[in-house]
Design a protein around this motif. Structure first.
Motif, PDB file in Angstrom:
ATOM      1  N   PHE A  85       6.841   2.609  -3.479  1.00  0.00           N
ATOM      2  CA  PHE A  85       6.832   1.504  -4.439  1.00  0.00           C
ATOM      3  C   PHE A  85       7.022   1.970  -5.888  1.00  0.00           C
ATOM      4  N   THR A  86       6.257   2.969  -6.307  1.00  0.00           N
ATOM      5  CA  THR A  86       6.300   3.360  -7.714  1.00  0.00           C
ATOM      6  C   THR A  86       7.416   4.349  -8.016  1.00  0.00           C
ATOM      7  N   GLN A  87       7.666   5.298  -7.101  1.00  0.00           N
ATOM      8  CA  GLN A  87       8.644   6.336  -7.403  1.00  0.00           C
ATOM      9  C   GLN A  87      10.078   5.896  -7.159  1.00  0.00           C
ATOM     10  N   GLU A  88      10.351   5.299  -6.013  1.00  0.00           N
ATOM     11  CA  GLU A  88      11.739   4.942  -5.683  1.00  0.00           C
ATOM     12  C   GLU A  88      12.120   3.532  -6.118  1.00  0.00           C
ATOM     13  N   LEU A  89      11.154   2.618  -6.062  1.00  0.00           N
ATOM     14  CA  LEU A  89      11.462   1.231  -6.434  1.00  0.00           C
ATOM     15  C   LEU A  89      11.083   0.925  -7.883  1.00  0.00           C
ATOM     16  N   ASN A  90      10.499   1.906  -8.565  1.00  0.00           N
ATOM     17  CA  ASN A  90      10.139   1.779  -9.991  1.00  0.00           C
ATOM     18  C   ASN A  90       9.242   0.576 -10.292  1.00  0.00           C
ATOM     19  N   ASP A 101      -4.854   1.767  -2.257  1.00  0.00           N
ATOM     20  CA  ASP A 101      -4.606   3.195  -2.487  1.00  0.00           C
ATOM     21  C   ASP A 101      -3.684   3.771  -1.422  1.00  0.00           C
ATOM     22  N   GLY A 102      -3.773   3.231  -0.211  1.00  0.00           N
ATOM     23  CA  GLY A 102      -2.967   3.733   0.893  1.00  0.00           C
ATOM     24  C   GLY A 102      -1.573   3.131   0.956  1.00  0.00           C
ATOM     25  N   MET A 103      -1.303   2.157   0.094  1.00  0.00           N
ATOM     26  CA  MET A 103      -0.010   1.471   0.108  1.00  0.00           C
ATOM     27  C   MET A 103       0.987   2.174  -0.810  1.00  0.00           C
ATOM     28  N   GLN A 104       1.474   3.312  -0.365  1.00  0.00           N
ATOM     29  CA  GLN A 104       2.435   4.072  -1.164  1.00  0.00           C
ATOM     30  C   GLN A 104       3.878   3.650  -0.873  1.00  0.00           C
ATOM     31  N   THR A 105       4.137   3.353   0.391  1.00  0.00           N
ATOM     32  CA  THR A 105       5.498   2.997   0.800  1.00  0.00           C
ATOM     33  C   THR A 105       5.500   1.615   1.464  1.00  0.00           C
ATOM     34  N   VAL A 106       6.687   1.101   1.683  1.00  0.00           N
ATOM     35  CA  VAL A 106       6.844  -0.185   2.362  1.00  0.00           C
ATOM     36  C   VAL A 106       6.269  -0.087   3.779  1.00  0.00           C
ATOM     37  N   ALA A 107       6.502   1.029   4.455  1.00  0.00           N
ATOM     38  CA  ALA A 107       5.966   1.224   5.812  1.00  0.00           C
ATOM     39  C   ALA A 107       4.444   1.237   5.792  1.00  0.00           C
ATOM     40  N   ASP A 108       3.840   1.880   4.781  1.00  0.00           N
ATOM     41  CA  ASP A 108       2.375   1.880   4.645  1.00  0.00           C
ATOM     42  C   ASP A 108       1.860   0.449   4.531  1.00  0.00           C
TER      43      ASP A 108
END
Length: 83
Positions: A32-37, A64-71
């Motif tokens: 979310f933060t790194q690739e999707l800005n 906190d565990g929601m780093q990616t769309v899959a997460d």
């Protein structure tokens, strides 16, 4: 069912994408933060929208565990299963 949740999640995330990121960039492995800005304020909005859309409550450790769309999908699935 998973595909339907993925599409709903993509619609939510799409709303908060900055202008320099295309909808096609939203993939399961996208961070979310790194690739999707997506900034932290918008991440909170995404969490609130996810709660409303899927009728679930997310705890701080879920966020906190929601780093990616899959997460996010995994957390949504777990919450729905435990309702």
């Amino acid at each position: 069912m998973q595909e339907e949740r993925y599409q709903k999640l993509k619609e939510i995330v799409r709303t908060y994408l900055p202008d320099d990121v295309s909808v096609e960039a939203i993939q399961l492995e996208s961070n979310f933060t790194q690739e999707l800005n997506i900034n932290s304020a918008n991440l909170v909005d995404i969490v609130l929208d996810v709660e409303d859309t899927f009728d679930i409550m997310l705890e701080n450790e879920d966020m906190d565990g929601m780093q990616t769309v899959a997460d996010a999908l995994k957390i949504i699935d777990t919450k729905i299963a435990n309702k």
